[in-house]
Design a protein around this motif. Structure first.
Motif, short mmCIF file in Angstrom:
data_model
loop_
_atom_site.label_atom_id
_atom_site.label_comp_id
_atom_site.label_asym_id
_atom_site.label_seq_id
_atom_site.Cartn_x
_atom_site.Cartn_y
_atom_site.Cartn_z
N ILE A 83 0.83 -1.20 0.00
CA ILE A 83 0.00 0.00 0.00
C ILE A 83 0.87 1.26 0.00
N MET A 89 -2.48 4.44 -4.91
CA MET A 89 -3.16 3.14 -5.02
C MET A 89 -4.29 3.22 -6.04
N PRO A 106 -4.31 -5.46 -1.62
CA PRO A 106 -3.46 -4.48 -0.94
C PRO A 106 -2.70 -5.19 0.17
#
Length: 246
Positions: A83, A89, A106
């Motif tokens: 992450i 992201m 993630p």
């Protein structure tokens, strides 16, 4: 024709009920009864439909034809992404969705800066990321919506990757001499490929060693150090190219 997403249980017989995009259909696009649209269920089902009822809260369309989905790659790819900070992201999810990713995990690593301390925090972030995947899938004509899972620990990610046909991890220290092209030389023999990308700070050496013990191949990506938001789309594009999907 405009393309809209519904959940599989919104399809009943030859009728499709559209809820999420109803306001957009009626107020923004100003479509009306008799207009044709494309509807997909996020699981590979696509339908050419004619609108029979248009309302701001619900639209109903009749199925005219079940379409063959041709936009999905033959190979199944899974991204395990450390992450990153800020909105990186979302960029990674968007671009990997466009390139054909199937699932995204993630991953919380030793060098992850973003703090997701509670289940509520994780659920809220994941819901936002899933929405990004949905919008990207609609925009680029995907037949499925990639699943964005709840964040998991590095150890869990390594275990999941060990069950795949091929698992790779770009790591410039231990994997710097191993070539990605050679690693993908037998790509036609793989039904699914997973790749693990670190956050801004990369991976700790202990994580790299655990990855190797889990059966993950450490590889290098050349002499240049790529940003975390570049690695995922770049590796995925190479995988798709080597599999004749680009």
């Amino acid at each position: 024709m405009h393309k809209f997403f519904v959940k599989p249980n919104d399809i009943n017989g030859d009728k499709i009920h559209i809820y999420e995009d109803a306001g957009h259909i009626s107020r923004v696009l100003r479509l009306k009864r008799g207009d044709q649209i494309i509807v997909f269920d996020g699981m590979g089902g696509e339908y050419r439909c004619t609108l029979e009822m248009v309302d701001k809260s619900e639209c109903v369309a009749g199925i005219d034809e079940v379409l063959q989905c041709t936009s999905e790659p033959n190979i199944r790819t899974v991204l395990f992404q450390g992450i990153p900070k800020s909105g990186k992201m979302e960029t990674i999810i968007q671009k990997c969705t466009e390139l054909g990713i199937c699932e995204i995990y993630p991953v919380i690593t030793k060098y992850t800066v973003v703090k997701l301390e509670t289940a509520k925090d994780k659920a809220a972030k994941t819901a936002r990321w899933q929405k990004v995947a949905l919008e990207a899938a609609k925009q680029c004509g995907r037949g499925i919506v990639p699943v964005v899972h709840l964040p998991i620990a590095f150890e869990i990610a390594a275990a999941k990757m060990g069950a795949l046909d091929l698992a790779i991890m770009p790591y410039e220290i231990l994997g710097g001499k191993k070539d990605l092209r050679d690693t993908l030389s037998n790509i036609r023999n793989y039904g699914n490929i997973g790749f693990l990308v670190g956050p801004e700070g990369g991976f700790d050496e202990s994580e790299a060693k655990l990855a190797e013990l889990s059966g993950i191949k450490l590889i290098g990506l050349g002499e240049r150090i790529l940003r975390t938001e570049t690695v995922g789309p770049a590796v995925l594009a190479i995988i798709m190219y080597e599999n004749n999907e680009l």
